[in-house]
Scaffold this motif. Structure first.
Motif, PDB file in Angstrom:
ATOM      1  N   ARG A  77       0.843  -1.202   0.000  1.00  0.00           N
ATOM      2  CA  ARG A  77       0.000   0.000   0.000  1.00  0.00           C
ATOM      3  C   ARG A  77       0.875   1.249   0.000  1.00  0.00           C
ATOM      4  N   ASP A  79       1.977   4.986   1.086  1.00  0.00           N
ATOM      5  CA  ASP A  79       2.011   5.561   2.428  1.00  0.00           C
ATOM      6  C   ASP A  79       1.229   6.868   2.530  1.00  0.00           C
ATOM      7  N   ALA A  81      -2.417   8.751   3.951  1.00  0.00           N
ATOM      8  CA  ALA A  81      -3.478   8.562   4.933  1.00  0.00           C
ATOM      9  C   ALA A  81      -4.838   8.548   4.260  1.00  0.00           C
ATOM     10  N   VAL A  82      -5.534   7.422   4.432  1.00  0.00           N
ATOM     11  CA  VAL A  82      -6.879   7.322   3.851  1.00  0.00           C
ATOM     12  C   VAL A  82      -7.889   6.831   4.872  1.00  0.00           C
ATOM     13  N   ASP A  83      -7.399   6.519   6.081  1.00  0.00           N
ATOM     14  CA  ASP A  83      -8.256   5.917   7.102  1.00  0.00           C
ATOM     15  C   ASP A  83      -8.259   6.721   8.392  1.00  0.00           C
ATOM     16  N   GLY A  84      -8.939   6.179   9.357  1.00  0.00           N
ATOM     17  CA  GLY A  84      -8.946   6.810  10.672  1.00  0.00           C
ATOM     18  C   GLY A  84     -10.025   7.873  10.779  1.00  0.00           C
ATOM     19  N   CYS A  86     -12.535   8.033  12.838  1.00  0.00           N
ATOM     20  CA  CYS A  86     -13.903   7.559  13.103  1.00  0.00           C
ATOM     21  C   CYS A  86     -14.046   7.184  14.574  1.00  0.00           C
ATOM     22  N   ALA A  87     -13.464   7.992  15.420  1.00  0.00           N
ATOM     23  CA  ALA A  87     -13.456   7.710  16.859  1.00  0.00           C
ATOM     24  C   ALA A  87     -14.863   7.543  17.407  1.00  0.00           C
TER      25      ALA A  87
ATOM     26  N   THR B  21       1.728   6.720   7.514  1.00  0.00           N
ATOM     27  CA  THR B  21       0.624   5.884   7.974  1.00  0.00           C
ATOM     28  C   THR B  21       1.155   4.658   8.709  1.00  0.00           C
ATOM     29  N   LYS B  22       0.208   3.904   9.257  1.00  0.00           N
ATOM     30  CA  LYS B  22       0.600   2.755  10.072  1.00  0.00           C
ATOM     31  C   LYS B  22       1.088   1.593   9.223  1.00  0.00           C
ATOM     32  N   SER B  25      -2.416  -0.384   8.169  1.00  0.00           N
ATOM     33  CA  SER B  25      -3.634   0.341   7.812  1.00  0.00           C
ATOM     34  C   SER B  25      -3.277   1.741   7.342  1.00  0.00           C
ATOM     35  N   GLY B  26      -4.214   2.361   6.672  1.00  0.00           N
ATOM     36  CA  GLY B  26      -3.971   3.708   6.138  1.00  0.00           C
ATOM     37  C   GLY B  26      -4.300   4.802   7.127  1.00  0.00           C
ATOM     38  N   SER B  27      -4.269   4.486   8.404  1.00  0.00           N
ATOM     39  CA  SER B  27      -4.508   5.524   9.409  1.00  0.00           C
ATOM     40  C   SER B  27      -3.267   6.374   9.555  1.00  0.00           C
ATOM     41  N   PRO B  28      -3.454   7.668   9.777  1.00  0.00           N
ATOM     42  CA  PRO B  28      -2.276   8.539   9.890  1.00  0.00           C
ATOM     43  C   PRO B  28      -1.471   8.266  11.153  1.00  0.00           C
ATOM     44  N   PRO B  34      -5.817  13.516  19.489  1.00  0.00           N
ATOM     45  CA  PRO B  34      -6.852  13.109  20.446  1.00  0.00           C
ATOM     46  C   PRO B  34      -6.994  11.595  20.453  1.00  0.00           C
ATOM     47  N   PRO B  35      -7.267  11.016  21.621  1.00  0.00           N
ATOM     48  CA  PRO B  35      -7.305   9.554  21.731  1.00  0.00           C
ATOM     49  C   PRO B  35      -8.248   8.915  20.724  1.00  0.00           C
ATOM     50  N   ASN B  36      -7.798   7.837  20.139  1.00  0.00           N
ATOM     51  CA  ASN B  36      -8.580   7.036  19.196  1.00  0.00           C
ATOM     52  C   ASN B  36      -9.043   7.784  17.956  1.00  0.00           C
ATOM     53  N   SER B  37      -8.417   8.928  17.656  1.00  0.00           N
ATOM     54  CA  SER B  37      -8.812   9.680  16.460  1.00  0.00           C
ATOM     55  C   SER B  37      -8.068   9.192  15.222  1.00  0.00           C
ATOM     56  N   LEU B  38      -7.009   8.402  15.433  1.00  0.00           N
ATOM     57  CA  LEU B  38      -6.211   7.919  14.301  1.00  0.00           C
ATOM     58  C   LEU B  38      -6.409   6.413  14.136  1.00  0.00           C
ATOM     59  N   VAL B  39      -7.615   5.961  14.408  1.00  0.00           N
ATOM     60  CA  VAL B  39      -7.877   4.523  14.430  1.00  0.00           C
ATOM     61  C   VAL B  39      -8.871   4.137  13.347  1.00  0.00           C
ATOM     62  N   SER B  40      -8.502   3.130  12.552  1.00  0.00           N
ATOM     63  CA  SER B  40      -9.412   2.635  11.517  1.00  0.00           C
ATOM     64  C   SER B  40     -10.106   1.380  12.037  1.00  0.00           C
ATOM     65  N   LEU B 152      -5.948   3.538  21.012  1.00  0.00           N
ATOM     66  CA  LEU B 152      -5.370   2.685  19.975  1.00  0.00           C
ATOM     67  C   LEU B 152      -4.638   3.468  18.884  1.00  0.00           C
TER      68      LEU B 152
END
Lengths: 126, 487
Positions: A77, A79, A81-84, A86-87, B21-22, B25-28, B34-40, B152
């Motif tokens: 993939r 690098d 950012a396309v996710d996250g 969704c807290a 990203t991780k 996953s494509g999380s930044p 903020p807690p859990n804001s970068l979680v897919s 997370l």
């Protein structure tokens, strides 16, 4: 596989009871199932013998298959950012949250030792 | 007499990969969000989600492996390491246990010896392997309410570097980590900040050569290099005390080590299994070995990465020695302290003096002052200003001791030029022959006994006379000139 082989060796060679006891305890902790009765152990032995049929197959020189994906190429993939972000959605799934954190018990609760478990059961309401 | 005890230190390093990203996953990846804001959904281990490997992380691991002289495994595998802990929602960590991406490397490092402070000792430690793995989330323990809060965000990509237990002391360990930090920062694969990006765990024990290893103590999550050295030293001291029967096992520790989380207790749980959702990771040696028709974005080519490797600290040091003719010890210091090398090179551009004469000012005077105040090179004295001071010294306008004084004053005043201070404090050397002559005459006239001694061959007394002249001129007389005149 090693567990099956060791287990079988112990059963067939009639090694001291202590070894079996430790292994059973370990299995019980992992499976969270009490099976230390005569019936339970018999069932376990049958299951092992059934699985042992795998040994009949000659696998010399053959690489074990660890994924049904076989020779498929592993996708790489980019690098970016396309996710996250969704807290809110995720936190809704948790029974208890505090300020956008998931709330959990303070550390693992260890399974009590075998002796303690039996006495717990004796005194429980079940 | 008991044989000398030898320390055994093994380090395990987790370096957070510097990526957008991780790992899966494509999380930044961001600091302090903020807690859990970068979680897919994948990071939260929701059912039906699958890992997607980040190409940048693979490249970072290969680059790091190459910089540490590792063999890159063209085919490496991912595994699941199972254990139960709340900040690992999947119940397993994806890692590389069977066959990691890089193996059998070497890290060379140096440090200044204890006995001979100026002499550098070169050592090396073998890198057993480098593997890619996920980081877990973060747990915040709320003891008051008997609960734990889980964030997370952190599940970023890690490179785990395992070093063979070849080091003997905290000093060696600290030097090795410092070198690793410099290398990772030069590569850009990890920012190397020890309070989170570079995590070091140390296994420490002490034994007599030939005997089996004794008590082994683990220190986890050490967050500064200085602390690493100190903690290891303390542990070794205590183990030694215990083994010699001088102390009780549970002696209170002088440092605080983080308690080992219950996830790793007894090894009961962490069993491994191949990761069925990820096929083997293939990297290619060079363009020639690429399969036809492969999408370039899907190919990691080792040769390309090798070609792109930046200048590593070791090479930098050699270059400084070659270019400026300074000692290896000096170039080591220059590279070791953040910003010092740049300062020195800027200084060399503006000064005409020989590098060997200048280096002392940078590594002793400047660095000494910085260390005293625990500062980094934030340049209270700019290279240009220092160059001016050096010029004054070289052209004989001020003496060496006066130069040091001026340096101190420049530091304190923050901005005044050397010449300003020399004028204000009248530190300039007096060259005026007539003036010196008259002062010398005065001294000679008032000390006839000493003059007599000198005339009779006692040269040492001459120095006393020079000293007296210096006193008269408040140390501003050019000593060479004074000697001439007196003679």
């Amino acid at each position: 596989e090693w567990l099956l082989v060791v287990w079988l060796k112990i059963y067939t060679e009639n090694k001291p009871h202590l070894i079996i006891s430790n292994l059973v305890d370990k299995l019980e902790r992992l499976a969270l199932v009490d099976f230390r009765t005569k019936q339970g152990l018999e069932c376990l032995e049958k299951a092992i013998r059934f699985a042992d049929q795998l040994h009949v197959v000659d696998t010399t020189g053959i690489e074990p298959m660890d994924s049904v994906l076989e020779d498929r190429a592993l996708y790489l993939r980019e690098d970016t950012a396309v996710d996250g972000g969704c807290a809110e959605e995720l936190l809704k799934l948790s029974r208890k949250t505090v300020e956008e954190y998931f709330v959990v018990p303070p550390g693992n609760i260890p399974l009590p030792k075998k002796e303690e478990r039996s006495s717990m059961l004796k005194h429980s309401e079940l | 007499a008991s044989q000398q005890l030898v320390g055994v230190v093994g380090l395990e390093v987790h370096a957070q990969i510097n990526s957008n990203t991780k790992l899966f996953s494509g999380s930044p990846v961001r600091f302090s969000a903020p807690p859990n804001s970068l979680v897919s959904f994948f990071d939260a281990s929701l059912p039906g989600t699958l890992p997607m490997l980040n190409r940048r992380c693979v490249e970072a691991a290969v680059m790091t492996g190459l910089a540490l002289n590792c063999t890159i495994n063209k085919k490496s595998y991912f595994d699941r390491k199972h254990y139960f802990y709340a900040d690992l929602p999947a119940g397993y960590q994806i890692t590389q246990q069977r066959k990691p991406i890089a193996v059998d490397g070497v890290l060379t490092y140096s440090y200044f010896g204890e006995k001979k402070r100026s002499q550098m000792i070169r050592k090396s430690v073998q890198i057993k392997q480098i593997q890619l793995e996920q980081d877990s989330g973060k747990s915040l323990h709320d003891d008051d309410r008997s609960q734990t809060l889980i964030d997370l965000n952190r599940a970023v990509g890690l490179m785990e570097l395992v070093m063979e237990p070849e080091m003997k002391s905290g000093e060696e360990a600290a030097a090795a980590i410092r070198e690793l930090q410099l290398i990772l920062q030069a590569l850009g694969t990890c920012q190397g900040n020890m309070s989170g990006q570079l995590r070091v765990d140390a296994n420490v024990s002490v034994h007599r050569p030939g005997e089996p290893l004794g008590i082994r103590t683990e220190v986890k999550n050490i967050n500064s290099i200085r602390y690493l050295a100190r903690a290891i030293y303390e542990i070794q001291r205590q183990i030694d005390a215990v083994q010699s029967g001088r102390a009780v096992q549970n002696e209170t520790r002088a440092y605080d080590s983080k308690s080992v989380p219950m996830r790793e207790k007894e090894g009961l749980q962490d069993y491994f299994m191949p990761e069925p959702n990820l096929p083997a990771l293939i990297v290619y040696e060079d363009n020639a070995s690429l399969p036809t028709g492969i999408d370039p974005s899907q190919a990691v080519v080792v040769q390309k990465i090798k070609d792109r490797l930046p200048e590593l600290p070791g090479v930098k040091r050699d270059r400084l020695v070659q270019t400026y003719g300074i000692l290896p010890e000096h170039s080591f210091t220059l590279v070791n302290e953040d910003g010092l090398m740049e300062y020195f090179e800027t200084l060399m551009k503006t000064t005409q003096r020989e590098p060997r004469k200048v280096i002392g000012w940078v590594t002793n005077e400047l660095l000494g002052h910085l260390k005293q105040r625990d500062m980094s090179v934030s340049q209270p004295i700019s290279p240009a200003h220092l160059a001016e001071l050096l010029k004054l010294q070289e052209t004989g306008r001020i003496s060496s001791s006066a130069a040091k004084q001026v340096f101190q004053e420049m530091w304190r005043s923050g901005g005044k030029t050397a010449w300003q201070i020399v004028q204000e404090q009248e530190l300039g050397l007096v060259h005026d022959s007539a003036q010196l002559h008259s002062i010398c005459q005065k001294v000679v006239d008032s000390h006839p006994d000493e003059v007599h001694a000198v005339r009779n061959g006692n040269k040492k007394v001459l120095n006393k006379l020079i000293g007296l002249v210096q006193k008269e001129t408040k140390g501003r007389a050019d000593p060479v000139l004074v000697k001439e005149i007196l003679q």
